[in-house]
Design a protein around this motif. Structure first.
Motif, PDB file in Angstrom:
ATOM      1  N   TYR A  56       0.829  -1.212   0.000  1.00  0.00           N
ATOM      2  CA  TYR A  56       0.000   0.000   0.000  1.00  0.00           C
ATOM      3  C   TYR A  56       0.862   1.260   0.000  1.00  0.00           C
ATOM      4  CZ  TYR A  56      -3.692   3.248   1.398  1.00  0.00           C
ATOM      5  OH  TYR A  56      -4.577   4.290   1.452  1.00  0.00           O
ATOM      6  N   ARG A  82       1.029   4.134  -2.908  1.00  0.00           N
ATOM      7  CA  ARG A  82       0.733   5.520  -2.507  1.00  0.00           C
ATOM      8  C   ARG A  82       2.006   6.310  -2.237  1.00  0.00           C
ATOM      9  NH1 ARG A  82      -4.576   6.577  -3.680  1.00  0.00           N
ATOM     10  NH2 ARG A  82      -5.815   4.717  -3.248  1.00  0.00           N
ATOM     11  N   ARG A 132       2.710  10.071  -0.739  1.00  0.00           N
ATOM     12  CA  ARG A 132       1.443  10.650  -0.315  1.00  0.00           C
ATOM     13  C   ARG A 132       1.314  10.518   1.205  1.00  0.00           C
ATOM     14  NH1 ARG A 132      -2.701   8.213  -4.928  1.00  0.00           N
ATOM     15  NH2 ARG A 132      -1.463   8.811  -6.749  1.00  0.00           N
ATOM     16  N   ALA A 147      -0.613   8.645   2.976  1.00  0.00           N
ATOM     17  CA  ALA A 147      -0.673   7.255   3.436  1.00  0.00           C
ATOM     18  C   ALA A 147       0.721   6.647   3.524  1.00  0.00           C
ATOM     19  CB  ALA A 147      -1.551   6.431   2.495  1.00  0.00           C
ATOM     20  N   ASP A 148       1.580   6.956   2.564  1.00  0.00           N
ATOM     21  CA  ASP A 148       2.954   6.447   2.582  1.00  0.00           C
ATOM     22  C   ASP A 148       3.705   6.969   3.798  1.00  0.00           C
ATOM     23  OD1 ASP A 148       5.363   5.307   1.859  1.00  0.00           O
ATOM     24  OD2 ASP A 148       5.883   6.900   0.463  1.00  0.00           O
TER      25      ASP A 148
END
Length: 315
Positions: free
Chosen positions: A119, A123, A126, A128-129
Motif C-alpha cells: 500500500y 501511494r 502521499r 498514506a505512505d
C-alpha cells in the motif's frame, strides 16, 4: 538444482566448524567454574577432582574440543551439568516451543507488514505512505520488553482477556496454547512487521518502475491486477529471503520475550545455561542455532531459484 544444493551444503561445513571453535573457546573465558557449582555447598576436594575427571575438564582445551566435535558429529551433544539430561533431549523439548512462537510471530508480521508495504509503495510520497512509514519507525523503536510488560498490564491484568504468562503445548490444548502465545507473538511480530514493510515497499517501488508494468497498465489492466498479479510476484522474492533470515533470528533471539512471558523455550534455555556455566548446553544450543540459520538460508536460496526463471536457467 542438486549440484546447487550440494555446493551450499559443502560451504556450510567449514562455517559450522568456525562457529563451534569460537563458541567452545570463548565460553571458557566466562568467569566461574561449572564444577564448583555442580559440587554443591561442601565442595570436597576429592569430589571436585572426581567431577573434573568425569567430565574431562582436566584435559587440555584442544583435546576437549576434538572430543566434543567427534561426539557431536555422531549426534551426541553431551550431558547437561545442571539437569543431567542429554543436551539433545533438552533441545528437542525446548525447540518446538520457540518454533511455535516464531511461526506465530512471522504470521503476524507477514499479515501486517507485506500489505502495508504494498500500500505504501502504491501511494508513494502521499500522506498514506508517510503515515505507514511513521508507524513502521515507531514499531522498530519500541523495545520488546516494554511492549510485553504493557500488554500484560492492559490485556491480562486490567481486561483479563489472556493469561499473563506460561505455556501449554498445542497437542494438549490448542485453544489455550494459542491464548498463551498470542501476546508474545504480537510483541515479536510488530517489530518484524516494520522490517518486512520497509523491504516490501522498497522492492515494490523498484518493480513498479519496470517497463513491463507500464506495458501492463497501457493494456488497460486494472490497478489490482497490475500490482498483485504482476508487480508483487517479482517483488516478493527478496521478501522471501528476508523472511527466512527473520525466522532464524527468532529462533535465536526471542530471549527477552520468553523471559517476560515465562515461556520455556530455546532462549530461556540458553540464558539459564550461561548463568549456570552449563557448557555442554551452550555449545549444543549455539550449534543447533547456527545449523538452523544455514538451513534456512539454503531454503531461501532454493525458493529464490524456483520462483525466478532467470536463475533457474543459469543452473
Amino acid at each position: 538444482m542438486h549440484i546447487f544444493i550440494a555446493k551450499r551444503l559443502l560451504v556450510a561445513i567449514p562455517t559450522l566448524l568456525l562457529v563451534s571453535i569460537f563458541v567452545f573457546f570463548l565460553q571458557k573465558l566466562l568467569p566461574g567454574d561449572p564444577v564448583m557449582a555442580l559440587a554443591g555447598e561442601e565442595r570436597d576436594p576429592v569430589v571436585l577432582a572426581e567431577l573434573r575427571e568425569r567430565y574431562g575438564f582436566n584435559d587440555p582445551l584442544p583435546v576437549q574440543y576434538v572430543r566434543w566435535v567427534v561426539a557431536a558429529a555422531q549426534g551426541d551433544l553431551g550431558i547437561s551439568l545442571r539437569t543431567g539430561q542429554p543436551v539433545l533431549e533438552l533441545i528437542a523439548q525446548k525447540l518446538p516451543v520457540t518454533i511455535q512462537l516464531a511461526i506465530m510471530a512471522l504470521a503476524i508480521a507477514f499479515c501486517l507488514g507485506v500489505p502495508a508495504g504494498i500500500y505504501a509503495a502504491v501511494r508513494k510520497r502521499r500522506f498514506a505512505d508517510h503515515a505507514v512509514n511513521f508507524l513502521a519507525l515507531a514499531s522498530l523503536s519500541i523495545p520488546n520488553f516494554w511492549l510485553g510488560i504493557m500488554l500484560i498490564l492492559l490485556v491480562s491484568v486490567n481486561l483479563q482477556w489472556l493469561p499473563a504468562s506460561g505455556y501449554v503445548s498445542p497437542w494438549e490444548n490448542l485453544g489455550l496454547s494459542l491464548k498463551t502465545m498470542i501476546m508474545p507473538a504480537v510483541v515479536l511480530g510488530t517489530g518484524l512487521s516494520a522490517t518486512l514493510l520497509r523491504h516490501t515497499r522498497s522492492s515494490m517501488m523498484g518493480v513498479l518502475k519496470s517497463d513491463y508494468i507500464r506495458t501492463a497498465r497501457a493494456k488497460g489492466l486494472s490497478g489490482r491486477t497490475v500490482v498483485l498479479g504482476h508487480a508483487f510476484r517479482n517483488a516478493v522474492l527478496p521478501v522471501i529471503t528476508l523472511t527466512a533470515l527473520l525466522f532464524g533470528e527468532l529462533l535465536a533471539g526471542a530471549v527477552l520475550t520468553e523471559q517476560i512471558f515465562t515461556i520455556p523455550g530455546f532462549g530461556k534455555l540458553i540464558v539459564d545455561a550461561v548463568f549456570t556455566r552449563d557448557y555442554a548446553v551452550v555449545q549444543g544450543v549455539v550449534l543447533c542455532t547456527a545449523t538452523g540459520f544455514i538451513l534456512l538460508n539454503l531454503v531461501a536460496d532454493v525458493l529464490y531459484v524456483l520462483l525466478n526463471p532467470r536463475l533457474r536457467s543459469q543452473l
